[in-house]
Motif scaffolding. Structure first.
Motif, PDB file in Angstrom:
ATOM      1  N   SER A 289      36.799  43.656  43.263  1.00 39.98           N
ATOM      2  CA  SER A 289      37.589  42.837  44.181  1.00 39.98           C
ATOM      3  C   SER A 289      38.155  41.585  43.519  1.00 39.98           C
ATOM      4  N   THR A 290      37.370  40.914  42.704  1.00 38.77           N
ATOM      5  CA  THR A 290      37.860  39.704  42.049  1.00 38.77           C
ATOM      6  C   THR A 290      38.961  40.031  41.049  1.00 38.77           C
ATOM      7  N   GLN A 291      38.709  41.011  40.206  1.00 41.24           N
ATOM      8  CA  GLN A 291      39.699  41.390  39.194  1.00 41.24           C
ATOM      9  C   GLN A 291      40.998  41.859  39.858  1.00 41.24           C
ATOM     10  N   THR A 292      40.901  42.613  40.924  1.00 45.50           N
ATOM     11  CA  THR A 292      42.088  43.091  41.629  1.00 45.50           C
ATOM     12  C   THR A 292      42.856  41.929  42.243  1.00 45.50           C
ATOM     13  N   ALA A 293      42.153  40.962  42.830  1.00 46.08           N
ATOM     14  CA  ALA A 293      42.816  39.789  43.403  1.00 46.08           C
ATOM     15  C   ALA A 293      43.543  38.989  42.321  1.00 46.08           C
ATOM     16  N   ILE A 294      42.924  38.846  41.163  1.00 46.44           N
ATOM     17  CA  ILE A 294      43.551  38.105  40.060  1.00 46.44           C
ATOM     18  C   ILE A 294      44.793  38.844  39.573  1.00 46.44           C
ATOM     19  N   ARG A 295      44.707  40.162  39.465  1.00 44.81           N
ATOM     20  CA  ARG A 295      45.869  40.950  39.039  1.00 44.81           C
ATOM     21  C   ARG A 295      47.009  40.828  40.042  1.00 44.81           C
ATOM     22  N   CYS A 296      46.691  40.820  41.332  1.00 46.49           N
ATOM     23  CA  CYS A 296      47.722  40.657  42.369  1.00 46.49           C
ATOM     24  C   CYS A 296      48.361  39.276  42.283  1.00 46.49           C
ATOM     25  N   CYS A 297      47.548  38.241  42.112  1.00 49.67           N
ATOM     26  CA  CYS A 297      48.092  36.884  41.972  1.00 49.67           C
ATOM     27  C   CYS A 297      49.033  36.803  40.778  1.00 49.67           C
ATOM     28  N   GLN A 298      48.611  37.354  39.665  1.00 46.51           N
ATOM     29  CA  GLN A 298      49.448  37.310  38.466  1.00 46.51           C
ATOM     30  C   GLN A 298      50.763  38.045  38.693  1.00 46.51           C
ATOM     31  N   ALA A 299      50.721  39.158  39.380  1.00 44.80           N
ATOM     32  CA  ALA A 299      51.943  39.927  39.646  1.00 44.80           C
ATOM     33  C   ALA A 299      52.923  39.138  40.508  1.00 44.80           C
ATOM     34  N   LEU A 300      52.416  38.259  41.373  1.00 47.44           N
ATOM     35  CA  LEU A 300      53.278  37.476  42.255  1.00 47.44           C
ATOM     36  C   LEU A 300      53.827  36.205  41.604  1.00 47.44           C
ATOM     37  N   LEU A 301      53.225  35.793  40.498  1.00 47.80           N
ATOM     38  CA  LEU A 301      53.651  34.560  39.828  1.00 47.80           C
ATOM     39  C   LEU A 301      54.739  34.846  38.805  1.00 47.80           C
ATOM     40  N   ASP A 302      55.584  33.874  38.566  1.00 46.78           N
ATOM     41  CA  ASP A 302      56.663  34.037  37.592  1.00 46.78           C
ATOM     42  C   ASP A 302      56.245  33.631  36.180  1.00 46.78           C
ATOM     43  N   THR A 303      55.079  33.075  36.022  1.00 46.08           N
ATOM     44  CA  THR A 303      54.625  32.558  34.739  1.00 46.08           C
ATOM     45  C   THR A 303      53.580  33.486  34.130  1.00 46.08           C
ATOM     46  N   PRO A 304      53.858  34.033  32.931  1.00 41.21           N
ATOM     47  CA  PRO A 304      52.847  34.883  32.285  1.00 41.21           C
ATOM     48  C   PRO A 304      51.552  34.106  32.028  1.00 41.21           C
ATOM     49  N   TYR A 305      50.444  34.770  32.198  1.00 41.38           N
ATOM     50  CA  TYR A 305      49.112  34.229  31.938  1.00 41.38           C
ATOM     51  C   TYR A 305      48.796  33.007  32.803  1.00 41.38           C
ATOM     52  N   ALA A 306      49.301  32.993  34.038  1.00 38.48           N
ATOM     53  CA  ALA A 306      49.002  31.914  34.971  1.00 38.48           C
ATOM     54  C   ALA A 306      47.687  32.163  35.701  1.00 38.48           C
ATOM     55  N   ALA A 307      47.251  33.407  35.766  1.00 38.96           N
ATOM     56  CA  ALA A 307      45.983  33.766  36.402  1.00 38.96           C
ATOM     57  C   ALA A 307      45.014  34.223  35.314  1.00 38.96           C
ATOM     58  N   ALA A 308      43.750  33.923  35.510  1.00 38.04           N
ATOM     59  CA  ALA A 308      42.766  34.219  34.472  1.00 38.04           C
ATOM     60  C   ALA A 308      41.538  34.925  35.027  1.00 38.04           C
ATOM     61  N   VAL A 309      40.969  35.787  34.193  1.00 37.11           N
ATOM     62  CA  VAL A 309      39.688  36.415  34.476  1.00 37.11           C
ATOM     63  C   VAL A 309      38.639  35.656  33.671  1.00 37.11           C
ATOM     64  N   ILE A 310      37.610  35.190  34.351  1.00 36.31           N
ATOM     65  CA  ILE A 310      36.543  34.427  33.724  1.00 36.31           C
ATOM     66  C   ILE A 310      35.254  35.214  33.915  1.00 36.31           C
ATOM     67  N   CYS A 311      34.685  35.698  32.815  1.00 34.72           N
ATOM     68  CA  CYS A 311      33.450  36.482  32.917  1.00 34.72           C
ATOM     69  C   CYS A 311      32.772  36.588  31.563  1.00 34.72           C
ATOM     70  N   SER A 312      31.580  37.143  31.578  1.00 33.71           N
ATOM     71  CA  SER A 312      30.845  37.437  30.354  1.00 33.71           C
ATOM     72  C   SER A 312      31.071  38.888  29.978  1.00 33.71           C
ATOM     73  N   VAL A 313      31.241  39.135  28.700  1.00 28.62           N
ATOM     74  CA  VAL A 313      31.387  40.488  28.188  1.00 28.62           C
ATOM     75  C   VAL A 313      30.509  40.637  26.959  1.00 28.62           C
ATOM     76  N   GLY A 314      30.273  41.878  26.578  1.00 29.09           N
ATOM     77  CA  GLY A 314      29.558  42.130  25.340  1.00 29.09           C
ATOM     78  C   GLY A 314      30.525  42.032  24.170  1.00 29.09           C
ATOM     79  N   ASN A 315      30.048  42.369  23.018  1.00 28.21           N
ATOM     80  CA  ASN A 315      30.895  42.392  21.822  1.00 28.21           C
ATOM     81  C   ASN A 315      31.101  43.862  21.465  1.00 28.21           C
ATOM     82  N   ASP A 316      31.846  44.578  22.306  1.00 27.02           N
ATOM     83  CA  ASP A 316      31.963  46.029  22.154  1.00 27.02           C
ATOM     84  C   ASP A 316      33.375  46.510  22.479  1.00 27.02           C
ATOM     85  N   GLN A 317      33.582  47.813  22.367  1.00 28.00           N
ATOM     86  CA  GLN A 317      34.908  48.386  22.593  1.00 28.00           C
ATOM     87  C   GLN A 317      35.342  48.269  24.052  1.00 28.00           C
TER      88      GLN A 317
END
Length: 134
Positions: A43-71
């Protein structure tokens, strides 16, 4: 996938479970032996993707999370880049990247989500990394 595949990992059709360490091999197995369709969901990632699609500025929305060091972290970042979503990840090298899988069998599916590195998100990441973008 076949029904035996779903049973092998202790899943049930038409159920969604929060995964644990026993489910980590499932994600590697899917990656190595199948052609999974990768997408950034939740739900969070989808909301961020929707916000970004509605904005005119590239990289205006961000995903903030922890990830591993993997593929899987690399794939997630590439998917974000394709949609011009900023990836503000903190890498937890000793943990795998969290992910979710939907195993489809005929008209039924079994779902599992493993939070993995997301369970170890350090709040300092917000103060020292993310705040620079606000």
């Amino acid at each position: 996938v076949g029904e035996l595949y779903i049973e092998r990992y202790g899943l049930q059709k038409n159920r969604h479970v929060l995964g644990d360490e026993t489910h980590i091999p499932l994600f590697r197995d899917l990656w190595e032996h199948h052609t999974p369709e990768l997408c950034n969901t939740g739900s969070t990632q989808t909301a961020i993707r929707c916000c970004q699609a509605l904005l005119d500025t590239p990289y205006a929305a961000a995903v903030i999370c922890s990830v591993g060091n993997d593929q899987f972290a690399q794939a997630m970042e590439e998917l974000n880049d394709a949609e011009e979503v900023l990836s503000l990840f903190v890498r937890i090298p000793e943990k795998p990247t969290g992910m979710s899988a939907a195993l489809c069998n005929n008209n039924e599916r079994a779902q599992v989500t493993n939070l993995a590195a997301n369970n170890d998100f350090p709040l300092d990441h917000l103060r020292f990394k993310v705040w620079d973008y606000v």
